[in-house]
Motif scaffolding. Structure first.
Motif, PDB file in Angstrom:
ATOM      1  N   ALA A 247       0.821  -1.226   0.000  1.00 59.88           N
ATOM      2  CA  ALA A 247       0.000   0.000   0.000  1.00 59.88           C
ATOM      3  C   ALA A 247       0.847   1.265   0.000  1.00 59.88           C
ATOM      4  N   GLN A 248       2.089   1.158   0.479  1.00 58.00           N
ATOM      5  CA  GLN A 248       2.961   2.331   0.547  1.00 58.00           C
ATOM      6  C   GLN A 248       3.710   2.586  -0.766  1.00 58.00           C
ATOM      7  N   PRO A 252      -3.313   1.752  -5.054  1.00 60.12           N
ATOM      8  CA  PRO A 252      -4.238   1.152  -4.074  1.00 60.12           C
ATOM      9  C   PRO A 252      -5.022  -0.028  -4.650  1.00 60.12           C
ATOM     10  N   ALA A 255      -2.512  -2.932  -4.702  1.00 59.57           N
ATOM     11  CA  ALA A 255      -2.105  -3.254  -3.330  1.00 59.57           C
ATOM     12  C   ALA A 255      -3.230  -3.962  -2.582  1.00 59.57           C
ATOM     13  N   GLY A 256      -4.466  -3.571  -2.875  1.00 63.25           N
ATOM     14  CA  GLY A 256      -5.609  -4.181  -2.218  1.00 63.25           C
ATOM     15  C   GLY A 256      -5.863  -5.617  -2.633  1.00 63.25           C
TER      16      GLY A 256
END
Length: 330
Positions: A247-248, A252, A255-256
């Motif tokens: 997530a960093q 998003p 990453a999700g």
């Protein structure tokens, strides 16, 4: 500090790899990714998980490579009723002597092909873990080492799920690499038919041994001495770290999709496999491109996607590419 390879040792390693490759290509048309993964596996002592539809030369490739280095080969067709003793061996009672003797199973070979491993039960799959990780089996309380070198090539069919058992994530992590095979190109399929017509694949036409077990052991020692700079190690660990904190670093949406990132085994696999790949490419040192080339085969079975990602048909390779794009190569 490990002594680096000399020019003579590098030349010998390159020559051995060239002769093994030539023997492999006599029987197998195309499938260069599989050839590369098999060579990496025999140089690192790792194991490979293969995913493909039937008929893409998995057995032929494994047998050709075993013949090329004069190694023993066995094939196990996994089924739901397969027992652990069918793989590792068992004790047989001899009525004449009123004693037990041990009959070793097919896992006691240099190259072991486990066809459709996900068809075997969890108990049978777990029986392979000791052989894969500890290089030994236990029968009747006695430990029996497997031959050296030892390579397990396990396959699974992605299009047929009836009567199969899901491979646990912890077991997947034990495989150094996961290779996904695709259909041959048009010209390659023409060549396959031509070779069949010429008798190349006749059952009695085994690949002539062009190397030896001693050559394989030399390659394993040589691969360990391929130089890896600290900046390459940092690059490897950074990419694996991103999979756990996606997530960093990546979008998003992607990453999700990640339920769990890769374990430290991924970093170890990158380091070992990159050394072997450098040797395949005729170098005594690893470069960032070696790591990047291996990104899919090392990470595709180690990044666990969540249900939404699977439902949306998000490929793990898409996420892996995003992870590598987020890390600056040295």
């Amino acid at each position: 500090m490990t002594e680096r390879l000399s020019a003579a040792e590098l030349e010998r390693a390159t020559g051995i790899l060239s002769t093994i490759t030539s023997a492999y290509e006599e029987k197998v048309v195309g499938q260069q990714g599989l050839r590369r993964s098999l060579l990496i596996a025999i140089m690192t002592g790792g194991h490979i998980l293969l995913e493909s539809v039937p008929g893409l030369a998995k057995t032929t490739a494994a047998k050709a490579l075993a013949d090329a280095v004069n190694a023993s080969f066995s094939r196990v067709q996994c089924t739901p009723d397969l027992l652990p003793s069918d793989i590792i061996g068992s004790q047989i009672f001899d009525a004449a002597t009123a004693s037990f003797s041990t009959l070793l199973g097919p896992v006691h070979a240099n190259f072991v092909l486990l066809d459709e491993i996900n068809r075997s039960s969890a108990k049978t799959q777990s029986a392979m873990l000791e052989a894969m990780q500890e290089k030994q089996t236990t029968i009747g309380g006695t430990i029996y080492p497997v031959p050296h070198p030892f390579l397990v090539l396990a396959t699974q069919n992605p299009i047929e799920q009836e009567g199969t058992y899901h491979l646990p994530e912890a077991q997947l992590d034990r495989f150094l690499l996961k290779e996904v095979l695709d259909y041959p190109e048009f010209d390659e399929e023409i060549e396959i038919i031509a070779r069949i017509d010429s008798g190349v694949y006749d059952t009695d036409g085994a690949t002539a041994a062009t190397a030896s077990i001693e050559d394989v052991l030399f390659l394993q020692e040589a691969a360990k001495r391929v130089f890896v700079d600290d900046s390459i190690t940092n690059y490897i660990v950074s990419t694996v770290y991103v999979t756990r904190h996606a997530a960093q670093y990546i979008s998003p949406e992607l990453a999700g999709c990640i339920e769990y990132g890769a374990s430290p085994r991924a970093s170890i696999a990158f380091s070992r496999a990159a050394r072997a790949l450098a040797l395949i490419n005729g170098r005594d040192h690893v470069i960032p491109e070696d790591v990047k080339t291996l990104r899919h085969v090392v990470l595709r079975h180690r990044i666990i996607l969540n249900f939404e990602a699977i439902a949306d048909d998000i490929a793990p390779e898409t996420i892996i590419d995003a992870v590598f794009d987020s890390v600056q190569a040295p």
